[in-house]
Design a protein around this motif. Structure first.
Motif, PDB file in Angstrom:
ATOM      1  N   PRO A 174      40.457  47.647  50.560  1.00  0.00           N
ATOM      2  CA  PRO A 174      41.668  47.900  50.048  1.00  0.00           C
ATOM      3  C   PRO A 174      42.462  48.793  50.389  1.00  0.00           C
ATOM      4  CG  PRO A 174      39.784  47.828  48.516  1.00  0.00           C
ATOM      5  CD  PRO A 174      38.912  47.486  50.108  1.00  0.00           C
ATOM      6  N   LYS A 181      46.205  48.441  51.729  1.00  0.00           N
ATOM      7  CA  LYS A 181      47.249  48.340  50.840  1.00  0.00           C
ATOM      8  C   LYS A 181      48.170  49.811  52.348  1.00  0.00           C
ATOM      9  CE  LYS A 181      48.721  51.580  47.163  1.00  0.00           C
ATOM     10  NZ  LYS A 181      47.745  52.268  45.771  1.00  0.00           N
ATOM     11  N   LYS A 217      45.758  37.962  50.108  1.00  0.00           N
ATOM     12  CA  LYS A 217      45.564  39.684  49.720  1.00  0.00           C
ATOM     13  C   LYS A 217      44.630  40.257  48.166  1.00  0.00           C
ATOM     14  CE  LYS A 217      48.877  41.097  52.449  1.00  0.00           C
ATOM     15  NZ  LYS A 217      50.394  41.299  52.426  1.00  0.00           N
ATOM     16  N   ASP A 218      45.300  39.029  47.431  1.00  0.00           N
ATOM     17  CA  ASP A 218      44.691  39.032  45.860  1.00  0.00           C
ATOM     18  C   ASP A 218      42.880  39.083  46.358  1.00  0.00           C
ATOM     19  OD1 ASP A 218      47.375  37.950  44.399  1.00  0.00           O
ATOM     20  OD2 ASP A 218      47.205  39.594  44.696  1.00  0.00           O
ATOM     21  N   ARG A 259      40.679  41.648  47.460  1.00  0.00           N
ATOM     22  CA  ARG A 259      41.448  43.024  46.497  1.00  0.00           C
ATOM     23  C   ARG A 259      39.790  42.176  45.417  1.00  0.00           C
ATOM     24  NH1 ARG A 259      47.142  43.282  47.479  1.00  0.00           N
ATOM     25  NH2 ARG A 259      47.085  45.604  48.837  1.00  0.00           N
ATOM     26  N   LYS A 260      39.985  41.531  44.737  1.00  0.00           N
ATOM     27  CA  LYS A 260      38.979  41.316  44.135  1.00  0.00           C
ATOM     28  C   LYS A 260      37.825  41.451  44.503  1.00  0.00           C
ATOM     29  CE  LYS A 260      38.627  39.256  39.844  1.00  0.00           C
ATOM     30  NZ  LYS A 260      38.387  39.266  38.505  1.00  0.00           N
ATOM     31  N   TYR A 264      36.238  43.073  46.488  1.00  0.00           N
ATOM     32  CA  TYR A 264      36.446  44.754  46.487  1.00  0.00           C
ATOM     33  C   TYR A 264      35.503  45.856  44.594  1.00  0.00           C
ATOM     34  CZ  TYR A 264      36.444  46.167  51.180  1.00  0.00           C
ATOM     35  OH  TYR A 264      36.227  46.271  52.772  1.00  0.00           O
ATOM     36  N   GLU A 265      36.638  45.171  44.522  1.00  0.00           N
ATOM     37  CA  GLU A 265      36.608  45.971  42.729  1.00  0.00           C
ATOM     38  C   GLU A 265      35.556  44.949  42.385  1.00  0.00           C
ATOM     39  OE1 GLU A 265      40.534  44.882  41.048  1.00  0.00           O
ATOM     40  OE2 GLU A 265      38.996  44.275  39.316  1.00  0.00           O
TER      41      GLU A 265
END
Lengths: 886, 460
Positions: free
Chosen positions: A269, A273, A621-622, A625-626, A628-629
């Motif tokens: 992420p 970013k 991208k979303d 990110r998810k 990774y979260e």
């Protein structure tokens, strides 16, 4: 014993002194004071009983003679004896026809009487009576008793008293301040002290046992304590782990619902970013490049500006020339000015030269001057000439002067002629020498004459005037010669007129030199002018003009300088523009290149983003990110769990976490807490027990140390023994005193019982007589120790109640009574009285004398007196000896 | 090495010098033996006994703080001298033959300090062997007493012995029997027996009385025959306080005596024996004095003395002439004044004598060696002839005659004393003072007689 005779060899004042007529009955020896009464008394005593120890009392003979003497006596057994004693106490006794030195026998014959007995019994003195006065009643009684016991001055009562006192001080039935009780007290004290120390032994043994016991107890308690502590610690540790335990449990719960941990690339992420940010930045840059920002122009703007630039290219191309002109403008100005100056100077010089030339020689031209060389050499030469001329002239003058002088001094004989004359004289002189055969002299004279004659030319000068004149002419000739030389020189060498003076020539030479200089100078100036200045000016002006042709605005020009200014201005403008254009072009190029680069970067960036997304299979991208979260979450949970486990294991040890967790699942917190609290209180109470025992142990050890340090036992026991010894000694002393006391009092009692009645009776008789029947008898109460006298009417009087005189009489009576008794058991000795009667009144004296008389019927009484009249007291005839008469 | 004993050296507190000319009685020649060059096993030890630690001094009539201080640990210090001697003379071991303390005294210090004083020997590797005597039987010792290592106490049953070895080889066997209780009257000597394979030297340590009883209590009595052929080289005896060599060899039987005299019955030098025995040879014995303070009785004839001031010098003279006089030792003296003297009366004055003694005892300041006078017994006679007076007449004669009744008649004398004592009502004190036996009764009456003589008869 009756003393018959005394013979003194040497004794005090007596020397070869004898008394021969002594006999039974009263013997009176009268003499004044200092007649020797007391000396005689002493003689009796010393001879019979021994001389005193101290030398000064021995009455050494003052008037010569051997110290000592003898006494002849008649014993009661009828035998005669002579007692001979020397001053050194050497005795000889003559008895029974034998002489003997046996002291024992001597004493036996004297009835074993001692000096004391003699003094106390047989010798009476005034002092005895005097003492009575001094004594108190009890003293008197005492004295009387003493007399009664034949002790005289020594009081038995006093002795008894002294001994009693001494023993009482040691011990008496009353009181406890005496010696023995006080020692006894000390003994008791010491015993107590010793006992206290001795008690240490059992106490010490007991203490040692107690220590053993206590040490055992302490050990047990300590063990228990350690156990409890350990257990408590374990439980506390579990409690400490509780939190972590909860964490683990919860983490496990959560993890159940989550996927496994993925091994995603690190920091996805963040990278994304970053890339996004980067992309945005790049876009911004592109914008900026295009449109500019703030003061920075963008590409667009620059292009615009470039279009509007224009200027004079031609002039601009002539940059070098313009620069040259500018830089040398000043030089141009200067050169103009210098040139004008120089022209003026040249003119001046020219004028000067012409003038000077004319002065030298009108025919001379400037070329002459130029050609003239070796100025200096010529100068010197001329100078030499001048000097020569001067010299010659000086010589001339001098010679002339001398000549004058000499002519003035003429008339004198010429020296040449003088010398000839002298040589002639010598020659003539030699003749007589030769004549008189003085050949030597003659030769000498001749020699001298020859010398003088032929040598005259060396001794004589020529005629000086002639010489001078010769010289003078020579000089003139020389001068002329020089002049000719000089003139030639001028003409040929210098091209000058020959009649010129040296000085003028020198001047001319100077001028020539100057001229040369001036000419040179003028030529130089000319050269400069032509050579450099003019060409330079010309060129400069040409250049300016040629550039002037390029001006955009061709105006007619007033002057070079203003033309040049215009040129410069235009040129500068062109230069500016040119530079500006260059800059803009550069900037544009740069920005374009950058734009290019940036666009490339954007492409790269986008590529990177897509790569990144692909790495986790994220479509966008979303999603990326998810993913990774979630992964992060799993990681965190696992981390948490692991930390909790670590915490547990830090507390309880490696690889124990599993057991702990298992334990905590099955035991709840509050239960554990209770258990810990219980253990806590047990530990506290046990610690208290331990402490008290340990303290006690310390106390006991201290006490033991104290006891061990005690070292007084033997010392105290020795003191005790010493006191015991003292006690024994004191007791012994007491007993001894008691024994002495007992014996003494017994004897006295016996004595008083047996002997005293007789004595009292005897004395009573005498007393009755001596008091003229006033008193009948004397009574002694043995137990009460009182003396009473009874008068004819049987009324009694105590000593107190008697007058002094009566007391004296009583004393005398007692003495007589005692003597009477004493003699019954031993050899009687003569009674010697020393002036007894002197203080009695007449009546009393008579009475006493009467008594003495009676007493002396069968005895010897020797009375010493100062008063011859004493014999008057005696009714019957007495043996009277006057001492002074002997 | 010969077996001759060396001349006794002055001892006490490390004094140098040999005793005075009267050392005749002390040169102990115990026989001769010659060894040429062979190395025989040899053993050297110190033999002492009857320490009587922490017991008091008896019979002293006066005391001051200085004397008290010196006497206080005299017994301990004498013992320490002996211990120090062990190191100095590099002995192999120390033997103490009983009576180390008096159990009646109940002294804790005695037992504690005994062990403490022996510690240095442990440090030096010198063992000490001791038995218990009648005054300190086994049962009177503390159970908890910590004897230092190297100190060995014998039990009360026979047959016990310790072997002393040097360089791995046995040199000497030491046998001993302790008293289990106070009164042991059986013959302990008979219970000594050599073990099989004995060491070169055998020593027996015994507390007991040899021969006929004397003034000592007759404990563990034995005779010479009892010990004659047992095979022991040396009998280290104890119990008799006066040092005595009963036998020099075959076997040697020695009493070292107590190392510190405690009353006027234990006068002269006191110390220990240093013994060296070599196998098959007569022991070499050296007496070494270790006492801190010596008791001596001095007789002084006053006949020729005319001034009382001369007394001090006469005392000094008499002391220096005394047996084994050592100027570097403390003395407690009892002075007996005898003879007929003109000073009789003044001497007999108790207070005068007391003052004189106090004066003499004040001594010289910083006097290093004490010359303490405990008592002056005055037995002088006056210069007068008492008998003559007695034969005379008069009161004094009567008094003197009355004394004659008692001489020779002990019963009358006893009665007299009883009568005199009757006045003494304090029974408790009486317990302390004890009774008067025949001898002292005669002394008493004589003293009484002299008191009366002095008082009744004056001299000029």
């Amino acid at each position: 014993m009756i003393i018959r005779e005394i013979h003194i060899d040497g004794f005090g004042i007596f020397n070869k002194f004898s008394i021969k007529n002594l006999d039974k009955g009263i013997n009176i020896l009268a003499g004044e004071n200092e007649a020797g009464k007391s000396t005689l008394l002493r003689f009796f005593k010393y001879t019979l009983f021994g001389y005193p120890r101290f030398k000064d009392q021995r009455m050494a003979p003052l008037n010569g003679g051997n110290h000592g003497g003898r006494i002849k006596a008649l014993l009661s057994n009828g035998r005669e004896v002579v007692f001979d004693r020397k001053g050194e106490d050497k005795i000889t006794m003559f008895y029974d026809g034998n002489s003997s030195v046996n002291e024992t026998q001597w004493l036996q014959l004297l009835g074993n009487a001692t000096r004391e007995i003699y003094e106390n019994v047989f010798a009476f003195s005034l002092d005895d009576l005097k003492d009575i006065e001094k004594l108190s009643v009890s003293g008197v009684e005492d004295k009387i008793f003493s007399i009664g016991s034949g002790m005289g001055n020594i009081s038995v009562a006093k002795i008894i008293n002294d001994i009693q006192e001494a023993t009482d001080q040691i011990y008496s039935q009353r009181g406890n301040k005496q010696l023995i009780p006080s020692i006894y007290k000390l003994i008791q004290e010491k015993k107590a002290e010793i006992k206290a120390i001795q008690e240490n032994l059992p106490v010490y043994i007991e203490l040692k046992d107690t220590i053993k016991k206590l040490t055992g107890e302490i050990h047990i308690i300590e063990e228990g304590l350690n156990e409890a502590r350990d257990k408590k610690r374990v439980l506390e540790d579990y409690l400490k782990c509780h939190e972590s335990f909860i964490l683990v449990v919860r983490a496990d719960e959560e993890l159940k619902g989550l996927p496994e941990l993925q091994d995603y690339p690190k920091e996805g992420p963040e990278k994304l970013k970053e890339l996004e940010k980067r992309g945005k930045d790049l876009d911004d840059s592109i914008d900026e490049l295009q449109s500019g920002s703030g003061l920075d122009k963008g590409i667009n703007e620059i292009e615009e500006e470039l279009k509007s630039i224009s200027f004079n290219n031609e002039i601009h191309a002539e940059k070098a020339v313009v620069n040259y002109l500018r830089t040398n403008l000043e030089k141009y100005r200067q050169t103009i000015a210098d040139s004008a100056e120089d022209k003026r100077k040249m003119e001046e010089l020219e004028n000067g030269i012409v003038e000077k030339l004319k002065a030298i020689n009108p025919e001379w031209t400037q070329q002459n001057i130029v050609d003239f060389t070796n100025n200096i050499a010529h100068h010197d030469k001329v100078k030499t000439f001048r000097e020569e001329f001067d010299r010659i002239r000086r010589e001339e003058i001098e010679l002339k002067a001398r000549k004058e002088g000499m002519l003035a001094n003429a008339g004198r004989i010429e020296p040449g002629k003088l010398f000839i004359m002298v040589s002639m004289v010598f020659l003539l002189g030699s003749v007589p020498a030769f004549y008189y055969s003085l050949y030597a002299v003659g030769i000498v004279c001749v020699t001298i004459a020859a010398l003088i004659f032929f040598g005259r030319r060396y001794l004589v000068k020529e005629n000086p005037v002639v010489a001078i004149e010769k010289e003078l002419s020579e000089t003139v000739i020389r001068e002329k010669e020089r002049l000719i030389n000089y003139g030639d020189y001028l003409e040929q060498e210098l091209n000058l007129k020959r009649d010129l003076s040296a000085d003028s020539v020198l001047d001319i030479l100077k001028t020539i030199a100057l001229l040369k200089k001036d000419i040179g100078e003028r030529d130089d100036l000319e050269r400069k002018q032509k050579g450099t200045r003019d060409p330079f000016i010309m060129e400069f002006e040409n250049r300016v003009k040629s550039i002037g042709n390029l001006l955009s605005n061709k105006e007619n020009e007033a002057g070079i300088e203003s033309l040049l200014n215009r040129i410069a201005d235009e040129f500068d403008f062109a230069e500016n523009q040119s530079v500006k254009r260059e800059e803009l072009e550069k900037s544009l190029a740069r920005k374009r290149s950058e734009l290019e680069k940036t666009r490339n970067k954007v492409a790269e960036n986008n590529q990177a983003i897509s790569v990144l997304l692909k790495s986790v299979n994220a479509p966008d991208k979303d999603n990326f990110r998810k993913k990774y979260e979630i992964n992060q979450k799993v990681l965190e949970l696992r981390e948490k769990r692991r930390n909790a486990i670590n915490t547990i294991e830090t507390i309880t040890g490696l690889d124990t976490a599993g057991d702990v967790i298992a334990f905590l699942r099955t035991n709840d917190q509050s239960g554990l807490r209770n258990e810990v609290a219980e253990l806590e209180s047990k530990i506290t109470s046990d610690t208290g027990e331990l402490k008290s025992r340990t303290t006690k142990l310390g106390e006991i050890r201290n006490k033991m140390e104290q006891i061990e340090g005690e070292s007084e036992l033997a010392g105290k026991m020795t003191q005790l023994e010493t006191e015991r010894q003292r006690l024994k000694d004191a007791y012994r002393e007491w007993i001894t005193g008691k024994i002495a006391l007992k014996i003494l009092t017994d004897v006295r009692e016996k004595y008083e019982k047996e002997k005293q009645p007789v004595i009292i009776q005897n004395s009573g008789r005498y007393f009755k007589k001596i008091t003229g029947d006033k008193y009948e008898r004397i009574h002694v109460a043995l137990d009460k120790r009182e003396i009473t006298v009874f008068d004819s009417r049987e009324s009694s009087k105590t000593i107190e109640q008697l007058s002094r005189g009566t007391r004296e009489q009583l004393l005398v009576s007692l003495r007589l009574g005692f003597i009477e008794e004493y003699e019954t058991s031993t050899e009687p000795l003569p009674v010697i009285m020393d002036d007894i009667l002197v203080n009695f009144d007449l009546k009393r004296a008579q009475k006493t004398a009467e008594i003495f008389q009676e007493f002396a019927e069968n005895r010897q009484v020797i009375i010493f007196t100062c008063h011859p009249s004493t014999k008057e007291y005696f009714k019957m005839p007495v043996n009277f000896t006057e001492l002074s008469r002997l | 090495m010969t077996g001759i004993l060396y001349e006794k050296k002055g001892g006490g507190r490390r004094a140098e010098g040999i005793g005075n000319a009267n050392t005749q009685g002390i040169l102990y020649k115990l026989g001769r033996a010659n060894i040429q060059g062979r190395q025989m096993p040899k053993v050297r030890f110190i033999h002492t006994a009857d320490l009587h630690l922490d017991t008091p001094f008896k019979g002293l009539s006066r005391m001051n703080s200085d004397l008290s201080k010196r006497l206080k640990d005299a017994t301990f210090r004498s013992f320490r001298n002996i211990v120090d001697l062990c190191s100095e003379r590099k002995v192999d071991f120390l033997i103490i033959s009983g009576d180390i303390f008096d159990s009646e005294n109940k002294s804790l210090a005695a037992q504690l300090r005994f062990t403490r004083e022996l510690k240095p020997l442990s440090g030096k590797g010198i063992p000490a062997y001791f038995i218990c005597g009648n005054h300190d039987p086994l049962k009177s010792w503390m159970d908890t007493i910590d004897l230092p290592g190297n100190v060995f106490r014998f039990g009360s049953s026979g047959g016990q012995f310790y072997t002393f070895s040097k360089a791995g080889a046995a040199i000497a066997d030491i046998y001993g029997i302790s008293f289990s209780e106070k009164a042991i009257t059986r013959n302990l000597a008979a219970e000594f027996k050599l073990a099989p394979d004995p060491a070169p030297v055998s020593i027996a340590v015994l507390h007991g009385t040899i021969g006929s009883p004397g003034p000592h209590e007759n404990y563990a009595p034995f005779t010479r025959e009892d010990v004659a052929n047992k095979g022991f080289d040396y009998w280290a005896m104890g119990h008799i306080h006066k040092k005595r060599i009963v036998s020099a060899s075959n076997p040697a039987i020695l009493y070292p005596g107590n190392p510190q005299g405690r009353d006027f019955g234990e006068t002269g030098e006191k110390g220990c024996f240093l013994v060296e025995i070599s196998e098959g040879h007569v022991p070499a014995v050296e007496f070494i004095p270790t006492q801190i303070i010596r008791f001596e009785n001095l007789e002084i004839d006053m006949s020729a003395v005319s001034k009382i001031e001369a007394l001090r010098d006469k005392i000094k003279e008499a002391l220096e002439k005394s047996e084994n006089y050592n100027e570097k030792v403390d003395y407690i003296l009892r002075i007996n004044l005898n003879g007929r003297t003109g000073l009789h009366k003044s001497i007999n004055d108790k207070s005068e004598i007391s003052e004189l003694v106090d004066f003499l005892n004040e001594g010289v300041p910083d006097q290093q060696y004490l010359r303490w006078i405990d008592q002056v017994h005055v037995n002088t006679r006056p210069e007068i002839d008492i008998d003559r007076i007695k034969n005379g007449s008069g009161f004094p004669a009567e008094v003197l005659k009355s004394f004659d009744i008692y001489s020779g008649d002990n019963d009358k004398l006893a009665d007299l004393i009883k009568t005199a004592e009757a006045d003494f009502l304090n029974a408790q004190v009486k317990k302390e003072t004890g009774d008067f036996n025949e001898y002292s009764a005669i002394e008493l009456i004589e003293k009484a007689r002299m008191i009366l003589v002095d008082k009744l008869i004056s001299e000029e």
